[in-house]
Design a protein around this motif. Structure first.
Motif, short mmCIF file in Angstrom:
data_model
loop_
_atom_site.label_atom_id
_atom_site.label_comp_id
_atom_site.label_asym_id
_atom_site.label_seq_id
_atom_site.Cartn_x
_atom_site.Cartn_y
_atom_site.Cartn_z
N ASP A 23 -10.14 -11.34 13.01
CA ASP A 23 -10.01 -12.64 12.46
C ASP A 23 -10.83 -13.63 12.61
OD1 ASP A 23 -9.47 -15.24 11.29
OD2 ASP A 23 -7.38 -15.15 11.68
N ASP A 24 -12.27 -14.00 12.64
CA ASP A 24 -13.57 -13.92 12.81
C ASP A 24 -13.75 -15.53 12.76
OD1 ASP A 24 -15.03 -11.13 13.33
OD2 ASP A 24 -14.22 -10.99 11.27
N ASP A 25 -13.27 -16.27 12.21
CA ASP A 25 -13.04 -17.28 11.33
C ASP A 25 -12.05 -18.39 12.42
OD1 ASP A 25 -14.96 -16.91 9.64
OD2 ASP A 25 -13.08 -16.83 8.23
N MET A 26 -11.29 -17.31 12.60
CA MET A 26 -10.16 -18.20 13.82
C MET A 26 -8.79 -17.86 13.31
SD MET A 26 -10.30 -21.62 14.82
CE MET A 26 -9.02 -22.90 16.08
N ASN A 27 -8.68 -17.87 15.56
CA ASN A 27 -7.12 -17.65 15.53
C ASN A 27 -6.30 -19.19 16.32
OD1 ASN A 27 -6.62 -14.30 16.79
ND2 ASN A 27 -9.16 -15.38 16.48
N TRP A 28 -5.86 -19.53 15.23
CA TRP A 28 -4.69 -20.20 15.90
C TRP A 28 -3.93 -20.56 17.22
CZ3 TRP A 28 -5.70 -24.64 12.86
CH2 TRP A 28 -6.45 -23.45 10.95
N PRO A 29 -4.05 -21.55 17.49
CA PRO A 29 -3.45 -21.94 19.01
C PRO A 29 -1.73 -21.56 19.13
CG PRO A 29 -4.54 -23.92 18.68
CD PRO A 29 -4.17 -23.02 16.89
N ILE A 30 -1.71 -20.85 20.48
CA ILE A 30 -0.31 -20.45 20.96
C ILE A 30 0.01 -21.15 21.34
CG2 ILE A 30 1.11 -18.64 21.53
CD1 ILE A 30 -1.47 -16.84 20.84
N PHE A 64 -25.60 -15.63 14.06
CA PHE A 64 -24.53 -15.31 15.57
C PHE A 64 -22.90 -15.43 15.64
CE2 PHE A 64 -24.89 -20.49 15.07
CZ PHE A 64 -23.87 -20.63 15.58
N ASP A 65 -22.28 -14.81 16.51
CA ASP A 65 -21.30 -15.53 15.76
C ASP A 65 -20.17 -15.61 15.32
OD1 ASP A 65 -21.05 -12.58 17.67
OD2 ASP A 65 -21.61 -13.31 19.42
N CYS A 66 -19.14 -15.78 14.58
CA CYS A 66 -18.24 -16.68 13.99
C CYS A 66 -17.51 -17.35 15.60
CB CYS A 66 -17.83 -15.85 13.56
SG CYS A 66 -18.83 -16.25 11.27
N ASP A 67 -16.56 -18.26 15.31
CA ASP A 67 -15.85 -18.57 16.10
C ASP A 67 -14.72 -18.40 16.14
OD1 ASP A 67 -18.61 -20.55 16.04
OD2 ASP A 67 -17.79 -21.45 14.05
N GLY A 68 -14.18 -17.71 15.41
CA GLY A 68 -12.67 -16.97 15.50
C GLY A 68 -11.91 -16.49 17.01
N LEU A 69 -13.08 -15.30 17.71
CA LEU A 69 -12.68 -14.94 18.82
C LEU A 69 -13.15 -16.29 20.30
CD1 LEU A 69 -13.17 -11.36 17.90
CD2 LEU A 69 -11.13 -12.81 17.62
N LYS A 70 -14.31 -17.58 19.68
CA LYS A 70 -14.17 -18.06 20.73
C LYS A 70 -13.94 -19.52 21.21
CE LYS A 70 -18.47 -18.32 20.87
NZ LYS A 70 -20.13 -18.25 20.09
N LYS A 71 -12.65 -19.74 20.10
CA LYS A 71 -11.95 -20.45 19.86
C LYS A 71 -10.77 -20.85 19.59
CE LYS A 71 -15.62 -23.21 19.58
NZ LYS A 71 -16.80 -22.65 19.85
N ALA A 72 -9.82 -19.40 20.03
CA ALA A 72 -8.09 -19.35 20.38
C ALA A 72 -8.40 -20.45 21.98
CB ALA A 72 -8.54 -17.68 20.88
N LEU A 73 -7.08 -20.44 21.40
CA LEU A 73 -6.19 -21.41 22.73
C LEU A 73 -5.04 -21.04 22.57
CD1 LEU A 73 -6.86 -24.23 24.25
CD2 LEU A 73 -5.77 -25.07 21.73
N ILE A 74 -4.59 -20.96 24.36
CA ILE A 74 -3.05 -20.71 24.64
C ILE A 74 -2.93 -22.35 24.91
CG2 ILE A 74 -1.33 -19.14 25.92
CD1 ILE A 74 -3.45 -17.33 25.34
N PHE A 75 -2.07 -23.04 24.98
CA PHE A 75 -0.93 -23.49 25.63
C PHE A 75 -0.02 -23.32 26.29
CE2 PHE A 75 -2.27 -25.73 21.47
CZ PHE A 75 -3.00 -26.77 21.93
#
Length: 332
Positions: A23-30, A64-75
């Protein structure tokens, strides 16, 4: 939830929390609370995948790299994921290979030049305005090499989406989008690429990429925002998962003076320098006192015609629309 016996298995490692490498576009927050581990080593709890080098191509993420793996977030709401009893967030190293491997296309040379230029044309040194790279952090943020991630305590990281509403949203590139948190001697610069090209025209890529940009910000501070292209005439701002939280003050640069109207839930929000003594739309002379404070409402705004910056508070949950009006601005 209790996770048990995550470890080495069949020559690999079982992982509790891991990004989706496809999922290169977005990994949704956990959103994690009351997590328990039994027979789980530290390196098996979290893993943030490296961006896929093969996706840096004209048919995918472009240069350059897409953002999916660079904007992952765990609360980590109660510190139970990190097992440190400290509520916080787990965030990736968004500056991976910054000024490193040239093939990654990431570095200070990609920062839009107006962001490092004064009004009189002098260059601003990077170390004076943006000495740090990646997502905003402070002294509480500790990097975990096993996780490839930072654990931060006390910072309210949030996902912010900038969505172009123009007709050319698929064919006109706006990135790299520069997000500068807390500009100055403690500034953090992050670059956002946008979704990859998913189109196909007779077996070839159509060179269409949706201009919906996913970034990560920290509430309670100012973020300077600059597009590498001309900003959209109409765009929407989203701040996710911030119900009851502090605002983010955005400082968005526009290359020319225009009337920029702000709407929240479809309702017009007067700029802070509106002249209330006049019946028609009229603005008071520019002054820094009109810059909205962080405790003002969602959508509070002020456009500084001298610097070209639109200041707007983004607090959520309602979206904020920025609309360029078809009027002529005269200087006399």
């Amino acid at each position: 939830i209790t996770f048990s016996n995550f470890g080495t298995s069949c020559g690999g490692e079982d992982l509790v929390f891991r990004t989706n490498p496809g999922d290169d576009d977005m990994n949704w927050p956990i959103n994690a609370t009351n997590i328990k581990f039994r027979s789980v080593e530290q390196n098996n709890k979290v893993y943030i995948d490296k961006p896929l080098a093969g996706k840096i191509s004209p048919a995918d993420c472009t240069d350059f790299d897409c953002d999916g793996l660079k904007k992952a977030l765990i609360f980590d709401n109660d510190g139970s994921v990190a097992e440190d009893s400290a509520p916080g967030t787990i965030i990736p190293d968004s500056a991976y290979e910054w000024d490193g491997n040239p093939a990654k296309g990431l570095g200070y040379y990609r920062v839009p030049k107006p962001m490092i230029t004064t009004l009189n044309g002098d260059k601003i040194a990077y170390e004076d305005k943006m000495p740090n790279t990646g997502i905003y952090r402070d002294s509480t943020c500790l990097y975990n090499n096993l996780w490839r991630a930072y654990k931060c305590n006390g910072i309210q990281h949030r996902i912010m989406i900038i969505e172009s509403m123009d007709r050319d949203t698929k064919i006109r590139r706006l990135s790299p989008l520069a997000i500068l948190a807390n500009p100055g001697s403690d500034g953090y610069i992050d670059l956002v690429n946008g979704p990859q090209d998913h189109s196909c025209c007779s077996g070839y890529t159509c060179a269409e990429r949706l201009s919906t940009l996913f970034s990560m910000v920290a509430t309670g501070i100012e973020h300077e925002v600059m597009f590498s292209s001309i900003p959209p005439q109409n765009f929407k701002l989203h701040l996710l998962h911030n119900e009851g939280g502090e605002a983010v003050r955005l400082k968005i640069w526009f290359p020319k003076q225009q009337r920029l109207d702000i709407y929240v839930d479809g309702k017009f929000v007067n700029p802070n320098n509106i002249d209330t003594t006049k019946e028609s739309y009229n603005l008071l002379p520019p002054d820094d006192s009109f810059i909205p404070a962080l405790n003002e409402m969602n959508g509070a705004n002020y456009f500084d015609p001298i610097s070209g910056h639109l200041y707007v508070n983004l607090k959520g949950p309602s979206t904020v629309d920025v609309k360029t009006q078809p009027v002529v601005v005269l200087k006399m």
